[in-house]
Design a protein around this motif. Structure first.
Motif, PDB file in Angstrom:
ATOM      1  N   GLU A  68       0.589  -1.322  -0.164  1.00 19.48           N
ATOM      2  CA  GLU A  68       0.591   0.140  -0.205  1.00 19.48           C
ATOM      3  C   GLU A  68       0.865   1.439  -0.084  1.00 19.48           C
ATOM      4  OE1 GLU A  68      -3.583   0.271   2.637  1.00 19.48           O
ATOM      5  OE2 GLU A  68      -2.344   1.676   3.575  1.00 19.48           O
ATOM      6  N   ILE A  69       0.271   2.150  -0.598  1.00 21.78           N
ATOM      7  CA  ILE A  69       1.111   3.481  -1.087  1.00 21.78           C
ATOM      8  C   ILE A  69       0.464   4.547  -0.545  1.00 21.78           C
ATOM      9  CG2 ILE A  69       2.619   4.990  -2.239  1.00 21.78           C
ATOM     10  CD1 ILE A  69       2.899   2.498  -4.060  1.00 21.78           C
ATOM     11  N   LYS A  70       0.363   5.893   0.335  1.00 15.82           N
ATOM     12  CA  LYS A  70      -0.123   7.174   1.041  1.00 15.82           C
ATOM     13  C   LYS A  70      -0.015   7.870   0.074  1.00 15.82           C
ATOM     14  CE  LYS A  70      -3.177   5.626   4.655  1.00 15.82           C
ATOM     15  NZ  LYS A  70      -3.066   5.594   6.377  1.00 15.82           N
ATOM     16  N   LEU A  71      -0.502   9.230  -0.453  1.00 13.80           N
ATOM     17  CA  LEU A  71       0.815   9.480  -0.866  1.00 13.80           C
ATOM     18  C   LEU A  71      -0.476  11.070  -1.373  1.00 13.80           C
ATOM     19  CD1 LEU A  71       0.457   8.606  -5.074  1.00 13.80           C
ATOM     20  CD2 LEU A  71       2.291   9.273  -3.349  1.00 13.80           C
ATOM     21  N   GLN A  72      -0.557  12.317  -1.467  1.00 12.62           N
ATOM     22  CA  GLN A  72      -0.667  13.410  -0.855  1.00 12.62           C
ATOM     23  C   GLN A  72      -0.335  14.801  -1.413  1.00 12.62           C
ATOM     24  OE1 GLN A  72      -0.663  14.389   3.523  1.00 12.62           O
ATOM     25  NE2 GLN A  72      -1.614  16.427   3.033  1.00 12.62           N
ATOM     26  N   GLY A  73      -0.936  15.332  -1.732  1.00 15.24           N
ATOM     27  CA  GLY A  73      -0.496  16.073  -3.243  1.00 15.24           C
ATOM     28  C   GLY A  73      -1.886  17.326  -3.882  1.00 15.24           C
ATOM     29  N   ILE A  74      -1.482  18.211  -4.603  1.00 11.04           N
ATOM     30  CA  ILE A  74      -2.002  18.574  -5.567  1.00 11.04           C
ATOM     31  C   ILE A  74      -2.856  17.706  -6.132  1.00 11.04           C
ATOM     32  CG2 ILE A  74      -2.267  20.661  -6.512  1.00 11.04           C
ATOM     33  CD1 ILE A  74      -1.260  21.098  -3.860  1.00 11.04           C
ATOM     34  N   GLN A  75      -4.014  18.281  -6.681  1.00  9.60           N
ATOM     35  CA  GLN A  75      -4.347  16.872  -7.639  1.00  9.60           C
ATOM     36  C   GLN A  75      -4.892  18.848  -8.825  1.00  9.60           C
ATOM     37  OE1 GLN A  75      -7.131  14.012  -7.109  1.00  9.60           O
ATOM     38  NE2 GLN A  75      -9.112  15.191  -7.320  1.00  9.60           N
ATOM     39  N   VAL A  76      -4.970  18.121  -9.613  1.00  3.71           N
ATOM     40  CA  VAL A  76      -5.622  19.007 -10.943  1.00  3.71           C
ATOM     41  C   VAL A  76      -5.771  17.940 -12.508  1.00  3.71           C
ATOM     42  CG1 VAL A  76      -3.978  20.564 -10.965  1.00  3.71           C
ATOM     43  CG2 VAL A  76      -2.676  18.923 -12.018  1.00  3.71           C
ATOM     44  N   THR A  77      -6.743  19.134 -12.833  1.00  3.93           N
ATOM     45  CA  THR A  77      -7.841  18.372 -14.535  1.00  3.93           C
ATOM     46  C   THR A  77      -6.921  18.995 -15.186  1.00  3.93           C
ATOM     47  OG1 THR A  77      -9.619  17.760 -13.132  1.00  3.93           O
ATOM     48  CG2 THR A  77      -9.941  17.564 -15.426  1.00  3.93           C
ATOM     49  N   LEU A  78      -6.830  18.124 -16.312  1.00  6.68           N
ATOM     50  CA  LEU A  78      -5.519  18.064 -17.275  1.00  6.68           C
ATOM     51  C   LEU A  78      -6.829  18.443 -18.531  1.00  6.68           C
ATOM     52  CD1 LEU A  78      -3.030  19.551 -18.605  1.00  6.68           C
ATOM     53  CD2 LEU A  78      -2.692  16.984 -19.522  1.00  6.68           C
ATOM     54  N   ASN A  79      -7.044  19.393 -19.473  1.00  4.28           N
ATOM     55  CA  ASN A  79      -7.197  19.681 -20.716  1.00  4.28           C
ATOM     56  C   ASN A  79      -6.560  19.391 -21.484  1.00  4.28           C
ATOM     57  OD1 ASN A  79     -10.686  19.133 -19.340  1.00  4.28           O
ATOM     58  ND2 ASN A  79     -10.364  21.145 -18.361  1.00  4.28           N
ATOM     59  N   ASP A  80      -6.079  20.542 -21.635  1.00  7.55           N
ATOM     60  CA  ASP A  80      -5.784  20.721 -23.211  1.00  7.55           C
ATOM     61  C   ASP A  80      -4.069  21.634 -22.529  1.00  7.55           C
ATOM     62  OD1 ASP A  80      -7.283  19.890 -24.849  1.00  7.55           O
ATOM     63  OD2 ASP A  80      -8.632  21.519 -25.279  1.00  7.55           O
ATOM     64  N   ASP A  81      -3.773  22.635 -21.450  1.00  4.34           N
ATOM     65  CA  ASP A  81      -2.747  23.022 -20.883  1.00  4.34           C
ATOM     66  C   ASP A  81      -2.029  22.094 -19.803  1.00  4.34           C
ATOM     67  OD1 ASP A  81      -0.718  24.717 -20.404  1.00  4.34           O
ATOM     68  OD2 ASP A  81      -2.204  26.424 -19.265  1.00  4.34           O
ATOM     69  N   PRO A  82      -0.973  21.474 -20.784  1.00  5.12           N
ATOM     70  CA  PRO A  82       0.105  20.503 -20.019  1.00  5.12           C
ATOM     71  C   PRO A  82       0.694  21.758 -18.589  1.00  5.12           C
ATOM     72  CG  PRO A  82       1.303  21.159 -21.711  1.00  5.12           C
ATOM     73  CD  PRO A  82      -0.704  21.893 -22.273  1.00  5.12           C
ATOM     74  N   SER A  83       0.496  22.474 -18.914  1.00  2.00           N
ATOM     75  CA  SER A  83       1.326  23.916 -17.766  1.00  2.00           C
ATOM     76  C   SER A  83       0.693  23.827 -16.017  1.00  2.00           C
ATOM     77  CB  SER A  83       1.372  25.048 -18.233  1.00  2.00           C
ATOM     78  OG  SER A  83       0.740  25.707 -17.918  1.00  2.00           O
ATOM     79  N   ILE A  84      -0.553  23.022 -16.579  1.00  4.31           N
ATOM     80  CA  ILE A  84      -1.557  23.322 -15.240  1.00  4.31           C
ATOM     81  C   ILE A  84      -0.246  22.409 -13.913  1.00  4.31           C
ATOM     82  CG2 ILE A  84      -3.182  21.376 -15.853  1.00  4.31           C
ATOM     83  CD1 ILE A  84      -4.695  22.914 -14.466  1.00  4.31           C
ATOM     84  N   ILE A  85      -0.259  21.202 -15.080  1.00  2.04           N
ATOM     85  CA  ILE A  85       0.582  19.924 -13.424  1.00  2.04           C
ATOM     86  C   ILE A  85       1.850  20.427 -13.590  1.00  2.04           C
ATOM     87  CG2 ILE A  85       2.258  18.216 -13.644  1.00  2.04           C
ATOM     88  CD1 ILE A  85       0.413  17.153 -16.296  1.00  2.04           C
ATOM     89  N   ASN A  86       2.833  21.403 -13.940  1.00  2.00           N
ATOM     90  CA  ASN A  86       3.975  22.014 -13.512  1.00  2.00           C
ATOM     91  C   ASN A  86       3.281  22.892 -12.328  1.00  2.00           C
ATOM     92  OD1 ASN A  86       5.860  21.367 -15.163  1.00  2.00           O
ATOM     93  ND2 ASN A  86       5.433  22.461 -16.844  1.00  2.00           N
ATOM     94  N   THR A  87       2.081  24.002 -12.556  1.00  2.00           N
ATOM     95  CA  THR A  87       2.003  24.628 -11.634  1.00  2.00           C
ATOM     96  C   THR A  87       1.585  24.030 -10.117  1.00  2.00           C
ATOM     97  OG1 THR A  87       0.548  26.504 -13.195  1.00  2.00           O
ATOM     98  CG2 THR A  87      -0.223  26.101 -11.033  1.00  2.00           C
ATOM     99  N   ALA A  88       1.513  22.898 -10.332  1.00  2.00           N
ATOM    100  CA  ALA A  88       1.115  22.057  -9.084  1.00  2.00           C
ATOM    101  C   ALA A  88       1.996  20.940  -8.546  1.00  2.00           C
ATOM    102  CB  ALA A  88       0.278  20.670  -9.605  1.00  2.00           C
ATOM    103  N   TRP A  89       3.306  21.223  -9.575  1.00  2.00           N
ATOM    104  CA  TRP A  89       4.072  20.735  -7.989  1.00  2.00           C
ATOM    105  C   TRP A  89       5.175  21.761  -7.316  1.00  2.00           C
ATOM    106  CZ3 TRP A  89       5.781  16.578  -7.031  1.00  2.00           C
ATOM    107  CH2 TRP A  89       5.250  14.870  -8.177  1.00  2.00           C
ATOM    108  N   ARG A  90       5.021  22.915  -8.005  1.00  2.00           N
ATOM    109  CA  ARG A  90       5.006  24.332  -7.770  1.00  2.00           C
ATOM    110  C   ARG A  90       4.408  24.548  -5.755  1.00  2.00           C
ATOM    111  NH1 ARG A  90       5.474  26.639 -13.379  1.00  2.00           N
ATOM    112  NH2 ARG A  90       3.781  27.426 -12.953  1.00  2.00           N
TER     113      ARG A  90
END
Length: 301
Positions: A142-164
């Protein structure tokens, strides 16, 4: 039957039911896949998402009827292919063919728009890639993760924003494993629509008193008090692939996984997620020597 043959079976099922309502979910159940991996594998093999293939094939056959059955009304033809109303039929026409049913019938087009004919086995994608490292089969608890969740449509930069955002809130996660272990979890939700994929950019947690609630996406999921999502991945067997190079180039590795490797196997991917892990060999997103790990679940333990 390998996965390539199974995708061909799904295509045959679509073709036999073009006059019926067809959903991506029903197709995933028909093939025995999770919806997440069915979409990934279908696109890897055909180059199209299953939803796009269904829509384009229905519209293509509707064009044949518009031209070949002049006495049949456009409304009746739209109903023949199970569009819920004429407005949806017209919108789909405009989106895919950049014209309207009435213009097709009036032959006001200078040329017939590009149509999608039935795909046969020899039409399926044949990716050429130099990827040579075979995957490992590994078992993880089992692996427990905690973080920022985002829904990706056409703009992949939203993932970089989530990491920041995660980096800025790291100290607010007291139960994180130290040194930190970072993951990027991806899945399609049960209410899948278009190509909306959900990502969780997060870190691994220690065992804690937190008890997640039930989720339709993964075995356990909830929002934490820190306004960051917590997911618990179940103990499972995985295929572990390595991506060597910049993070922006990882799509080539996924094309290999879903377009070359998995179609030749009989793995039935029934768990609705996959994840990337960034371990000691990960040297940063822009380092060409970075190695990130891709985990595709194949069965529960």
């Amino acid at each position: 039957m390998d996965n390539r043959q199974l995708i061909m079976t799904a295509i045959d099922h679509i073709e036999d039911n073009l006059h019926q309502p067809l959903s991506v979910r029903s197709l995933s159940l028909f093939t025995g896949y999770s919806i997440y991996h069915f979409i990934r594998l279908f696109q890897g093999v055909t180059g199209l998402t299953p939803g796009d293939y269904i829509a384009r094939r229905k519209i293509t056959e509707a064009v044949r009827d518009i031209l070949g059955k002049p006495c049949r009304s456009l409304l009746d033809i739209s109903l023949d292919y199970s569009f819920r109303d004429y407005e949806t039929f017209v919108r789909t026409f405009k989106r895919l063919l950049h014209t309207t049913p009435s213009r097709i019938r009036q032959k006001n087009n200078s040329e017939l728009p590009l149509l999608l004919h039935r795909l046969c086995s020899h039409d399926l994608q044949q990716w050429t890639t130099q990827y040579t490292s075979p995957p490992q089969t590994v078992e993880l608890g089992e692996i427990k993760l905690q973080g920022i969740q985002v829904t990706l449509n056409d703009d992949p930069s939203i993932i970089n924003t989530a990491w920041r955002q995660l980096e800025g809130n790291m100290m607010s996660i007291p139960d994180r494993v130290l040194p930190e272990k970072f993951y990027q979890l991806g899945y399609w939700p049960d209410d899948y629509e278009d190509n909306r994929i959900v990502f969780l950019c997060g870190c691994e947690l220690k065992d804690s008193i937190f008890t997640p609630i039930s989720s339709p996406f993964l075995p356990n999921s909830s929002q934490s008090l820190l306004n960051m999502t917590i997911h618990t991945l179940p103990p499972a067997s995985y295929l572990k692939f390595l991506h060597k190079g910049r993070s922006a180039e990882i799509s080539a590795t996924y094309k290999y996984i879903y377009g070359v490797f998995l179609p030749k196997t009989d793995h039935r991917l029934t768990l609705p997620y996959e994840f990337e892990f960034y371990g000691k060999d990960y040297l940063g997103p822009d380092n060409p020597l970075s190695i990130s790990e891709i985990y595709i679940p194949i069965s529960l333990l």
